[in-house]
Each structure stands twice: as structure tokens, then as C-alpha cells.
Motif scaffolding. Structure first.
Motif, short mmCIF file in Angstrom:
data_model
loop_
_atom_site.label_atom_id
_atom_site.label_comp_id
_atom_site.label_asym_id
_atom_site.label_seq_id
_atom_site.Cartn_x
_atom_site.Cartn_y
_atom_site.Cartn_z
N ALA A 1 0.84 -1.19 0.00
CA ALA A 1 0.00 0.00 0.00
C ALA A 1 0.88 1.24 0.00
O ALA A 1 1.94 1.28 0.62
CB ALA A 1 -0.91 0.00 1.23
N ASP B 1 0.57 6.95 3.42
CA ASP B 1 -0.45 7.98 3.60
C ASP B 1 0.13 9.33 3.25
O ASP B 1 1.31 9.61 3.49
CB ASP B 1 -0.92 7.98 5.07
CG ASP B 1 -1.70 6.73 5.41
OD1 ASP B 1 -2.28 6.14 4.49
OD2 ASP B 1 -1.72 6.35 6.60
N PRO B 2 -0.69 10.20 2.67
CA PRO B 2 -0.19 11.52 2.31
C PRO B 2 0.33 12.26 3.54
O PRO B 2 -0.27 12.21 4.61
CB PRO B 2 -1.42 12.22 1.73
CG PRO B 2 -2.35 11.12 1.33
CD PRO B 2 -2.10 10.00 2.29
N ARG C 1 -12.02 11.99 7.73
CA ARG C 1 -10.89 11.06 7.90
C ARG C 1 -10.47 10.47 6.55
O ARG C 1 -9.28 10.30 6.27
CB ARG C 1 -11.27 9.94 8.86
CG ARG C 1 -11.19 10.29 10.33
CD ARG C 1 -9.77 10.43 10.80
NE ARG C 1 -9.70 10.72 12.23
CZ ARG C 1 -8.59 11.10 12.85
NH1 ARG C 1 -7.46 11.23 12.16
NH2 ARG C 1 -8.60 11.34 14.13
N ALA C 2 -11.45 10.14 5.75
CA ALA C 2 -11.14 9.56 4.44
C ALA C 2 -10.39 10.57 3.57
O ALA C 2 -9.48 10.21 2.82
CB ALA C 2 -12.42 9.10 3.74
N PHE C 3 -10.76 11.83 3.68
CA PHE C 3 -10.07 12.86 2.90
C PHE C 3 -8.62 13.02 3.34
O PHE C 3 -7.72 13.17 2.51
CB PHE C 3 -10.83 14.18 3.06
CG PHE C 3 -10.08 15.38 2.53
CD1 PHE C 3 -9.94 15.58 1.16
CD2 PHE C 3 -9.51 16.30 3.40
CE1 PHE C 3 -9.25 16.68 0.67
CE2 PHE C 3 -8.82 17.40 2.91
CZ PHE C 3 -8.68 17.59 1.55
N LEU C 4 -8.38 12.95 4.63
CA LEU C 4 -7.03 13.16 5.16
C LEU C 4 -6.17 11.90 5.09
O LEU C 4 -4.94 11.99 5.22
CB LEU C 4 -7.11 13.65 6.61
CG LEU C 4 -7.75 15.02 6.83
CD1 LEU C 4 -7.89 15.31 8.33
CD2 LEU C 4 -6.93 16.11 6.16
N HIS C 5 -6.78 10.73 4.96
CA HIS C 5 -6.02 9.47 4.96
C HIS C 5 -5.20 9.33 6.25
O HIS C 5 -4.09 8.78 6.23
CB HIS C 5 -5.08 9.37 3.75
CG HIS C 5 -5.79 9.32 2.44
ND1 HIS C 5 -6.33 8.17 1.92
CD2 HIS C 5 -6.06 10.30 1.54
CE1 HIS C 5 -6.89 8.44 0.74
NE2 HIS C 5 -6.75 9.72 0.50
N LEU C 6 -5.76 9.78 7.35
CA LEU C 6 -5.07 9.69 8.64
C LEU C 6 -5.94 8.87 9.59
O LEU C 6 -7.09 9.23 9.83
CB LEU C 6 -4.82 11.08 9.23
CG LEU C 6 -3.85 11.98 8.44
CD1 LEU C 6 -3.83 13.38 9.05
CD2 LEU C 6 -2.45 11.38 8.45
N PRO C 7 -5.43 7.76 10.11
CA PRO C 7 -6.25 6.94 11.01
C PRO C 7 -6.45 7.62 12.35
O PRO C 7 -5.62 8.41 12.81
CB PRO C 7 -5.42 5.65 11.15
CG PRO C 7 -4.00 6.09 10.92
CD PRO C 7 -4.08 7.20 9.91
N THR D 1 -6.31 15.01 15.91
CA THR D 1 -5.84 15.56 14.65
C THR D 1 -6.45 16.95 14.47
O THR D 1 -7.65 17.14 14.70
CB THR D 1 -6.24 14.65 13.48
OG1 THR D 1 -5.63 13.37 13.64
CG2 THR D 1 -5.79 15.24 12.15
N SER E 1 -1.26 15.87 12.28
CA SER E 1 -1.83 14.53 12.44
C SER E 1 -1.99 14.13 13.90
O SER E 1 -2.96 13.46 14.26
CB SER E 1 -0.95 13.51 11.71
OG SER E 1 0.38 13.55 12.20
#
Length: 224
Positions: free
Chosen positions: A89, A92-93, A179-185, A192, A207
Motif C-alpha cells: 500500500a 499515507d499523504p 478522515r477519508a479525505f485526510l487518509h489519517l487513522p 488531529t 496529524s
């Protein structure tokens, strides 16, 4: 009784090395010579065949060659052979990659599950508290935010309770769009932070907030 006809009429010219040819009156007189000729022909045919003792050796050699060929076919490395490794994978950005991008036009929900456009709260300091309520982080953010900047807390399904004595807009994000936009869990021990100016441009993403100092300078700039 035979008669010499090598030089007589009716026969073609024969090679001189054959000598004088005598043709017998009775063909049975040649039976012994014919049998000897047939024996010689049979012996010549057998000499051209595999000897009986060599047949097992030949079969064994063929079996060994077939086995080696099969082993090479199985073990020889080929492109695309075997179980493909799962694709790694992508990373993450990094938060810095979001700076300058537009805040997505997301609708969050309030305590009554009514939609609230996120872009209608700008300029804003958005704290994602879906993993950790971390009330002390919310309190320090509300105390530091300049006048005119909205402090928004975003929970997972339902809005989190705002700390007492703070003017914080508590909202929920049931779809997880932010969360999906930031790609940060989400983290169970961290908040965050996202800061966006009045035009909807993202100026900072943190983050994992360690203290208000992580975004204090950019937060003050949102009031300008």
C-alpha cells in the motif's frame, strides 16, 4: 546339367569381375545358395537393430531425461509464476501535502442529526476527536482561538460533548468523510487538527497534536 550362357545370346552384358556365369537347367539346384543368401540378409537386418541387452538401458535413459526436464520446468524462475506478492500500500499523504488544497464540501451533523455544512463554519480550527475525546486539547484550543475563528470538534457517529465553559461547535461525521479525505487513522491517544481560512483553503494539518504550540501561529493567522 548347366550350360554356360555368359557369352551366349539373350543375356545382357555382365560385369567381367563376375566371371563366367552358369545357368542351371533346374532352379532347385540354387536352393542351397538361396538359403545361404537369406541367412546373410537376416543377420544383416538384426545387426541394424538394438541388441536385446541395450533396450533396458535406452528406456532408463529416456526416463531420466524426462524426469530432469520436468524438474527444470517446475523450478525454473519465470515472470508471473508462483503466488504474487501483495502489492504494498502506498504511504499515507503527509500533512504538508494538504496545505493549499480546498477543504472538502462535507456535511456533518449536530446533536439533533441535522446537517451542518463544514464550509459554512470558516475560518475554522477543526479537531478530530473520533479516536480520543482529549478534553484538555479542546479546552486549550478554545482558549487560544482568536475572535471570529470557529473551533469545531468532530466525532465519529455522534457529536462529542463540548467541555464546559467553552464555545465549541460539536459535530459528528457518521460517514467518516473527513478522515477519508485526510487518509489519517484515528488514534486513541491523540487529536488531529485541521486549520482552514475563510476561503476554504487548508493552511495546516497536524496529524497528532502534542500541544497548542503545534498550530498556534497558523491559528492566529486565520483571524486576518
Amino acid at each position: 546339367m548347366g550350360k554356360p550362357d555368359a557369352d551366349g545370346p539373350g543375356l545382357p552384358d555382365l560385369p567381367p569381375e563376375w566371371g563366367r556365369v552358369v545357368v542351371p537347367d533346374d532352379a532347385s539346384a540354387l536352393a542351397e545358395e538361396a538359403e545361404q543368401l537369406r541367412r546373410e540378409l537376416r543377420m544383416a537386418n538384426r545387426s541394424r537393430r538394438w541388441p536385446p541387452a541395450a533396450l533396458p538401458v535406452v528406456l532408463l535413459l529416456v526416463a531420466v531425461i524426462a524426469a530432469v526436464a520436468g524438474l527444470v520446468t517446475v523450478t525454473w524462475p519465470r515472470a508471473g509464476r508462483g503466488t504474487p506478492e501483495p502489492a504494498a500500500a502506498g504511504p499515507d499523504p503527509a500533512p504538508a501535502q494538504f496545505i493549499g488544497r480546498a477543504l472538502p464540501a462535507l456535511d456533518l451533523v449536530d446533536a439533533g442529526q441535522s446537517p451542518v455544512p463544514l464550509r459554512g463554519l470558516l475560518p475554522a480550527l477543526v479537531l478530530l476527536v473520533d479516536g480520543c475525546a482529549c478534553p484538555h486539547r479542546v479546552v486549550e484550543a478554545a482558549a487560544t482561538a482568536p475572535v471570529g475563528v470557529t473551533v469545531v470538534t468532530v466525532g465519529a457517529r455522534t457529536p462529542p460533548a463540548a467541555p464546559v465553559g467553552t464555545e465549541v461547535r460539536a459535530l459528528g461525521d457518521p460517514a467518516g468523510g473527513l478522515r477519508a479525505f485526510l487518509h489519517l487513522p484515528a488514534r486513541a491517544d491523540a487529536v488531529t487538527a485541521l486549520l482552514a481560512d475563510r476561503t476554504g483553503r487548508i493552511v495546516l494539518v497536524v496529524s497528532e497534536v502534542g500541544s497548542v504550540a503545534d498550530y498556534q501561529r497558523e491559528l492566529a493567522g486565520l483571524a486576518g
